[in-house]
Design a protein around this motif. Structure first.
Motif, PDB file in Angstrom:
ATOM      1  N   LEU A  27     132.429  -0.419  -8.514  1.00 30.45           N
ATOM      2  CA  LEU A  27     131.066  -0.126  -8.959  1.00 30.45           C
ATOM      3  C   LEU A  27     130.239  -1.385  -8.754  1.00 30.45           C
ATOM      4  CD1 LEU A  27     132.005   1.645 -12.325  1.00 30.45           C
ATOM      5  CD2 LEU A  27     131.447   2.745 -10.141  1.00 30.45           C
ATOM      6  N   VAL A  28     129.088  -1.230  -8.115  1.00 30.80           N
ATOM      7  CA  VAL A  28     128.263  -2.380  -7.736  1.00 30.80           C
ATOM      8  C   VAL A  28     127.135  -2.583  -8.740  1.00 30.80           C
ATOM      9  CG1 VAL A  28     126.718  -3.324  -5.978  1.00 30.80           C
ATOM     10  CG2 VAL A  28     128.806  -2.127  -5.294  1.00 30.80           C
ATOM     11  N   PHE A  29     127.054  -3.806  -9.256  1.00 30.92           N
ATOM     12  CA  PHE A  29     125.984  -4.183 -10.184  1.00 30.92           C
ATOM     13  C   PHE A  29     125.178  -5.292  -9.529  1.00 30.92           C
ATOM     14  CE2 PHE A  29     129.556  -2.538 -12.595  1.00 30.92           C
ATOM     15  CZ  PHE A  29     128.959  -1.638 -13.456  1.00 30.92           C
ATOM     16  N   THR A  41     125.155   5.178 -15.581  1.00 29.16           N
ATOM     17  CA  THR A  41     125.922   5.858 -14.532  1.00 29.16           C
ATOM     18  C   THR A  41     127.305   5.252 -14.402  1.00 29.16           C
ATOM     19  OG1 THR A  41     123.889   6.352 -13.310  1.00 29.16           O
ATOM     20  CG2 THR A  41     125.957   6.482 -12.083  1.00 29.16           C
ATOM     21  N   ALA A  42     127.360   3.923 -14.435  1.00 28.99           N
ATOM     22  CA  ALA A  42     128.637   3.228 -14.299  1.00 28.99           C
ATOM     23  C   ALA A  42     129.613   3.637 -15.394  1.00 28.99           C
ATOM     24  CB  ALA A  42     128.413   1.722 -14.328  1.00 28.99           C
ATOM     25  N   CYS A  43     129.118   3.818 -16.591  1.00 26.46           N
ATOM     26  CA  CYS A  43     129.991   4.228 -17.699  1.00 26.46           C
ATOM     27  C   CYS A  43     130.606   5.600 -17.439  1.00 26.46           C
ATOM     28  CB  CYS A  43     129.204   4.244 -19.007  1.00 26.46           C
ATOM     29  SG  CYS A  43     128.761   2.601 -19.618  1.00 26.46           S
ATOM     30  N   ARG A  44     129.801   6.526 -16.949  1.00 27.67           N
ATOM     31  CA  ARG A  44     130.319   7.871 -16.648  1.00 27.67           C
ATOM     32  C   ARG A  44     131.364   7.813 -15.540  1.00 27.67           C
ATOM     33  NH1 ARG A  44     124.934   9.375 -16.433  1.00 27.67           N
ATOM     34  NH2 ARG A  44     125.133   9.874 -14.214  1.00 27.67           N
ATOM     35  N   LEU A  45     131.083   7.067 -14.501  1.00 27.86           N
ATOM     36  CA  LEU A  45     131.998   6.973 -13.373  1.00 27.86           C
ATOM     37  C   LEU A  45     133.294   6.269 -13.782  1.00 27.86           C
ATOM     38  CD1 LEU A  45     129.504   6.036 -10.513  1.00 27.86           C
ATOM     39  CD2 LEU A  45     130.477   8.279 -11.018  1.00 27.86           C
ATOM     40  N   ALA A  46     133.170   5.230 -14.595  1.00 31.23           N
ATOM     41  CA  ALA A  46     134.360   4.513 -15.061  1.00 31.23           C
ATOM     42  C   ALA A  46     135.232   5.416 -15.918  1.00 31.23           C
ATOM     43  CB  ALA A  46     133.949   3.265 -15.832  1.00 31.23           C
ATOM     44  N   ASP A  47     134.613   6.236 -16.738  1.00 32.77           N
ATOM     45  CA  ASP A  47     135.386   7.158 -17.573  1.00 32.77           C
ATOM     46  C   ASP A  47     136.170   8.158 -16.721  1.00 32.77           C
ATOM     47  OD1 ASP A  47     134.624   5.969 -19.919  1.00 32.77           O
ATOM     48  OD2 ASP A  47     132.996   7.383 -20.353  1.00 32.77           O
ATOM     49  N   MET A  48     135.577   8.572 -15.594  1.00 35.05           N
ATOM     50  CA  MET A  48     136.287   9.476 -14.688  1.00 35.05           C
ATOM     51  C   MET A  48     137.541   8.824 -14.113  1.00 35.05           C
ATOM     52  SD  MET A  48     133.200  11.159 -12.428  1.00 35.05           S
ATOM     53  CE  MET A  48     134.366  12.042 -11.354  1.00 35.05           C
ATOM     54  N   ALA A  49     137.430   7.526 -13.830  1.00 38.32           N
ATOM     55  CA  ALA A  49     138.511   6.823 -13.123  1.00 38.32           C
ATOM     56  C   ALA A  49     139.572   6.253 -14.049  1.00 38.32           C
ATOM     57  CB  ALA A  49     137.912   5.695 -12.288  1.00 38.32           C
ATOM     58  N   ARG A  50     139.233   6.057 -15.299  1.00 34.91           N
ATOM     59  CA  ARG A  50     140.138   5.337 -16.195  1.00 34.91           C
ATOM     60  C   ARG A  50     141.505   6.007 -16.284  1.00 34.91           C
ATOM     61  NH1 ARG A  50     137.671   1.668 -18.583  1.00 34.91           N
ATOM     62  NH2 ARG A  50     135.762   2.893 -18.878  1.00 34.91           N
ATOM     63  N   GLY A  51     142.526   5.226 -16.050  1.00 37.77           N
ATOM     64  CA  GLY A  51     143.886   5.747 -16.088  1.00 37.77           C
ATOM     65  C   GLY A  51     144.342   6.368 -14.776  1.00 37.77           C
ATOM     66  N   LYS A  52     143.424   6.512 -13.826  1.00 41.71           N
ATOM     67  CA  LYS A  52     143.760   7.102 -12.521  1.00 41.71           C
ATOM     68  C   LYS A  52     143.677   6.073 -11.394  1.00 41.71           C
ATOM     69  CE  LYS A  52     141.803  11.454 -14.164  1.00 41.71           C
ATOM     70  NZ  LYS A  52     140.650  12.378 -14.058  1.00 41.71           N
ATOM     71  N   ALA A  53     142.745   5.144 -11.525  1.00 45.58           N
ATOM     72  CA  ALA A  53     142.581   4.067 -10.538  1.00 45.58           C
ATOM     73  C   ALA A  53     142.045   2.850 -11.271  1.00 45.58           C
ATOM     74  CB  ALA A  53     141.617   4.486  -9.428  1.00 45.58           C
ATOM     75  N   GLU A  54     142.273   1.669 -10.714  1.00 46.30           N
ATOM     76  CA  GLU A  54     141.744   0.455 -11.319  1.00 46.30           C
ATOM     77  C   GLU A  54     140.242   0.360 -11.050  1.00 46.30           C
ATOM     78  OE1 GLU A  54     144.606  -3.102 -11.225  1.00 46.30           O
ATOM     79  OE2 GLU A  54     145.139  -1.963  -9.428  1.00 46.30           O
ATOM     80  N   ILE A  55     139.499   0.017 -12.084  1.00 48.36           N
ATOM     81  CA  ILE A  55     138.042  -0.031 -12.007  1.00 48.36           C
ATOM     82  C   ILE A  55     137.606  -1.473 -11.738  1.00 48.36           C
ATOM     83  CG2 ILE A  55     135.894   0.371 -13.266  1.00 48.36           C
ATOM     84  CD1 ILE A  55     137.720   2.311 -15.061  1.00 48.36           C
ATOM     85  N   SER A  68     129.065  -9.920 -19.770  1.00 49.34           N
ATOM     86  CA  SER A  68     129.526  -9.487 -21.086  1.00 49.34           C
ATOM     87  C   SER A  68     129.100  -8.051 -21.377  1.00 49.34           C
ATOM     88  CB  SER A  68     128.963 -10.426 -22.157  1.00 49.34           C
ATOM     89  OG  SER A  68     129.422 -10.051 -23.437  1.00 49.34           O
ATOM     90  N   ARG A  69     127.901  -7.705 -20.960  1.00 44.21           N
ATOM     91  CA  ARG A  69     127.408  -6.335 -21.189  1.00 44.21           C
ATOM     92  C   ARG A  69     128.217  -5.333 -20.365  1.00 44.21           C
ATOM     93  NH1 ARG A  69     123.581  -3.800 -23.740  1.00 44.21           N
ATOM     94  NH2 ARG A  69     122.360  -2.115 -22.816  1.00 44.21           N
ATOM     95  N   ILE A  70     128.510  -5.664 -19.119  1.00 43.51           N
ATOM     96  CA  ILE A  70     129.347  -4.792 -18.289  1.00 43.51           C
ATOM     97  C   ILE A  70     130.741  -4.669 -18.894  1.00 43.51           C
ATOM     98  CG2 ILE A  70     130.490  -4.576 -16.034  1.00 43.51           C
ATOM     99  CD1 ILE A  70     128.012  -5.982 -14.829  1.00 43.51           C
TER     100      ILE A  70
END
Length: 216
Positions: A27-29, A41-55, A68-70
């Motif tokens: 994910l690009v910031f 958006t990043a939070c939603r996408l990270a939730d999709m990937a968590r436990g399936k691929a490294e974020i 720190s916020r990220i």
């Protein structure tokens, strides 16, 4: 072989990367990038990937408050530093956030590999990317390549990832010439700048996996 799909920005393309079997999703910031994602958006996408691929959270010369916020909201597995961050800054972030660190090193000739030794002391992985074209304000994702044989038999003491100009048609050759055990793609799976294509993602992952099997 680790396969990273970077610059994902929609749920459809994130799902395609996960279904294809990507090991890492980026994910690009970086607001200047066409692949930049807002934190919501990043939070939603990270939730999709968590436990399936490294974020992987990609940042460019970001201050500690931004990191720190990220870290708090997205909770990535990795921070990828793609700017001019010093080894000391990488070390500080690693200690502060307790996350793995990937540092991008731009390459166009053998002499460029020397700086990787300094980052290898603190980073968990080095990402070798092509130097951006003259006039580009993006440090990566430019679709340009370099001589992959420069990385062959590289003694780095840390794993490295190959990036820069890769796509489904050349990733097998890149793996063979560089000897890498990890590849990263962004523009090579896009139908236009910043817009990922699900079919291209699937083709890239299949090509990289096929190259691994062929080389065994």
């Amino acid at each position: 072989m680790k396969i990273k799909i970077c610059g994902l920005s929609t749920e459809e393309t994130m799902q395609a990367a996960l279904d294809a079997g990507a090991d890492m999703v980026g994910l690009v910031f970086f607001p200047k990038s066409p692949r930049h994602v807002p934190l919501s958006t990043a939070c939603r996408l990270a939730d999709m990937a968590r436990g399936k691929a490294e974020i992987v959270a990609l940042t460019v010369n970001m201050d500690l408050d931004g990191l720190s916020r990220i870290n708090e909201l997205v909770n990535p597995d990795w921070f990828q530093f793609h700017g001019e961050e010093t080894p000391e800054a990488c070390a500080a972030a690693k200690v502060m956030f307790q996350k793995k660190i990937m540092k991008a090193v731009p390459v166009s000739e053998r002499a460029d590999l020397e700086q990787a030794q300094f980052y290898a002391i603190v980073a968990d992985m080095i990402l070798f990317d092509a130097k951006p074209p003259k006039g580009s304000d993006l440090p990566g994702g430019n679709g340009v390549s370099y001589d992959w044989t420069l990385l062959k038999d590289l003694d780095l003491a840390k794993p490295f990832m190959l990036s820069g100009g890769l796509d489904a048609s050349n990733v097998a050759e890149a793996i063979e010439k560089s000897g890498t055990t990890a590849v990263d793609v962004s523009s090579g799976v896009e139908r236009e700048k910043g817009v990922k294509d699900c079919d291209l993602i699937r083709a890239f992952v299949a090509a990289a996996r096929g190259a691994t099997v062929a080389g065994e």
